[in-house]
Scaffold this motif. Structure first.
Motif, PDB file in Angstrom:
ATOM      1  N   GLU A  88       0.780  -1.234   0.000  1.00  0.00           N
ATOM      2  CA  GLU A  88       0.000   0.000   0.000  1.00  0.00           C
ATOM      3  C   GLU A  88       0.818   1.294   0.000  1.00  0.00           C
ATOM      4  N   LEU A  89       2.133   1.225   0.129  1.00  0.00           N
ATOM      5  CA  LEU A  89       2.930   2.442   0.293  1.00  0.00           C
ATOM      6  C   LEU A  89       2.793   3.397  -0.895  1.00  0.00           C
ATOM      7  N   ASP A  90       2.949   2.916  -2.115  1.00  0.00           N
ATOM      8  CA  ASP A  90       2.840   3.792  -3.290  1.00  0.00           C
ATOM      9  C   ASP A  90       1.457   4.425  -3.373  1.00  0.00           C
ATOM     10  N   TRP A  91       0.422   3.626  -3.152  1.00  0.00           N
ATOM     11  CA  TRP A  91      -0.950   4.144  -3.165  1.00  0.00           C
ATOM     12  C   TRP A  91      -1.109   5.246  -2.128  1.00  0.00           C
ATOM     13  N   PHE A  92      -0.628   5.001  -0.925  1.00  0.00           N
ATOM     14  CA  PHE A  92      -0.753   5.974   0.164  1.00  0.00           C
ATOM     15  C   PHE A  92      -0.028   7.277  -0.200  1.00  0.00           C
ATOM     16  N   CYS A  93       1.184   7.157  -0.736  1.00  0.00           N
ATOM     17  CA  CYS A  93       1.945   8.352  -1.133  1.00  0.00           C
ATOM     18  C   CYS A  93       1.192   9.170  -2.171  1.00  0.00           C
ATOM     19  N   LYS A  94       0.585   8.511  -3.147  1.00  0.00           N
ATOM     20  CA  LYS A  94      -0.192   9.226  -4.171  1.00  0.00           C
ATOM     21  C   LYS A  94      -1.367   9.960  -3.539  1.00  0.00           C
ATOM     22  N   GLN A  95      -1.995   9.335  -2.547  1.00  0.00           N
ATOM     23  CA  GLN A  95      -3.186   9.911  -1.929  1.00  0.00           C
ATOM     24  C   GLN A  95      -2.886  11.129  -1.057  1.00  0.00           C
ATOM     25  N   ILE A  96      -1.640  11.250  -0.599  1.00  0.00           N
ATOM     26  CA  ILE A  96      -1.283  12.382   0.258  1.00  0.00           C
ATOM     27  C   ILE A  96      -0.380  13.383  -0.459  1.00  0.00           C
ATOM     28  N   SER A  97      -0.178  13.199  -1.756  1.00  0.00           N
ATOM     29  CA  SER A  97       0.784  14.025  -2.499  1.00  0.00           C
ATOM     30  C   SER A  97       0.382  15.497  -2.573  1.00  0.00           C
ATOM     31  N   ASP A  98      -0.870  15.803  -2.320  1.00  0.00           N
ATOM     32  CA  ASP A  98      -1.315  17.204  -2.348  1.00  0.00           C
ATOM     33  C   ASP A  98      -1.157  17.897  -0.992  1.00  0.00           C
ATOM     34  N   LEU A  99      -0.748  17.164   0.019  1.00  0.00           N
ATOM     35  CA  LEU A  99      -0.596  17.728   1.356  1.00  0.00           C
ATOM     36  C   LEU A  99       0.851  18.163   1.587  1.00  0.00           C
ATOM     37  N   ASN A 100       1.044  19.133   2.442  1.00  0.00           N
ATOM     38  CA  ASN A 100       2.384  19.593   2.804  1.00  0.00           C
ATOM     39  C   ASN A 100       2.879  18.742   3.977  1.00  0.00           C
ATOM     40  N   VAL A 101       3.362  17.538   3.638  1.00  0.00           N
ATOM     41  CA  VAL A 101       3.765  16.582   4.664  1.00  0.00           C
ATOM     42  C   VAL A 101       5.129  15.992   4.365  1.00  0.00           C
ATOM     43  N   GLU A 102       5.727  15.495   5.420  1.00  0.00           N
ATOM     44  CA  GLU A 102       6.931  14.680   5.317  1.00  0.00           C
ATOM     45  C   GLU A 102       6.550  13.302   5.822  1.00  0.00           C
ATOM     46  N   LEU A 103       6.731  12.294   4.979  1.00  0.00           N
ATOM     47  CA  LEU A 103       6.393  10.921   5.350  1.00  0.00           C
ATOM     48  C   LEU A 103       7.661  10.177   5.724  1.00  0.00           C
ATOM     49  N   ARG A 104       7.614   9.526   6.876  1.00  0.00           N
ATOM     50  CA  ARG A 104       8.695   8.650   7.315  1.00  0.00           C
ATOM     51  C   ARG A 104       8.117   7.249   7.450  1.00  0.00           C
ATOM     52  N   TYR A 105       8.729   6.323   6.732  1.00  0.00           N
ATOM     53  CA  TYR A 105       8.252   4.951   6.673  1.00  0.00           C
ATOM     54  C   TYR A 105       9.297   4.049   7.306  1.00  0.00           C
ATOM     55  N   ILE A 106       8.868   3.261   8.279  1.00  0.00           N
ATOM     56  CA  ILE A 106       9.780   2.397   9.005  1.00  0.00           C
ATOM     57  C   ILE A 106       9.197   0.990   9.041  1.00  0.00           C
ATOM     58  N   ILE A 107      10.001   0.026   8.633  1.00  0.00           N
ATOM     59  CA  ILE A 107       9.616  -1.383   8.724  1.00  0.00           C
ATOM     60  C   ILE A 107      10.428  -1.993   9.853  1.00  0.00           C
ATOM     61  N   LEU A 108       9.763  -2.263  10.956  1.00  0.00           N
ATOM     62  CA  LEU A 108      10.438  -2.897  12.079  1.00  0.00           C
ATOM     63  C   LEU A 108      10.585  -4.391  11.793  1.00  0.00           C
TER      64      LEU A 108
END
Length: 177
Positions: A88-108
């Motif tokens: 789901e990561l690519d889908w999620f990134c596309k869905q928030i691309s209009d927001l002024n955000v910094e996404l940090r993704y961590i796989i524990l």
């Protein structure tokens, strides 16, 4: 260095028993103006005998995670998301691309023995096969390499500090769409 106008989204993933919930809760306590979205709570909202299929429930859960995330971000809050990310990561990134955000993704991740120990401690040893399947799936995807963080010998406070400080977890979001 984080842009002061950008809101943060931490997406914490990994197999069952790896410490997602513990890390996410600790992280949410540490980040100012932050909310915690626990994906499993949304996934387990479905009740009754007649439920959508697993795929439909998963899709609805991700849609709800997205809706909540967008709502919190536009209301000037940072977000920590605790949920297993498979594809789901690519889908999620596309869905928030209009927001002024910094996404940090961590796989524990953790070693098999540590996962077994943690699942035993919480009385969830029946989830071990699923956990090991997810661990293998996540570790075998080259696109995940930079985001994998080993929790085997670490304490929650140390994990949290590393997640905050390590820039390798930053995800590029294409805002040109």
């Amino acid at each position: 260095m984080q842009d002061k106008n950008k809101k943060l989204i931490y997406l914490i993933s990994g197999p069952l028993g790896v410490g997602k919930s513990t890390t996410s809760k600790e992280l949410a306590r540490y980040i100012k103006q932050c909310v915690l979205i626990e994906g499993d709570k949304l996934l387990h909202m479905f009740k009754g005998e007649s439920q959508p299929s697993w795929e439909e429930r998963l899709n609805l859960t991700w849609e709800n995670i997205l809706a909540l995330t967008r709502n919190f971000i536009v209301n000037d809050l940072n977000v920590v998301i605790d949920f297993v990310v498979e594809d789901e990561l690519d889908w999620f990134c596309k869905q928030i691309s209009d927001l002024n955000v910094e996404l940090r993704y961590i796989i524990l991740r953790a070693d098999k023995d540590k996962l077994t120990e943690r699942l035993n401690m919480r009385g969830d040893i029946d989830s071990l096969d699923r956990s090991l399947f997810l661990l293998n799936k996540m570790e075998s995807s080259p696109s995940n390499n930079q985001f994998i963080y080993d929790t085997t010998l670490k304490q929650p406070k140390e994990i949290t500090q590393d997640v905050i400080d390590d820039t390798r977890f930053n995800v590029f979001i294409d805002t040109s769409r």
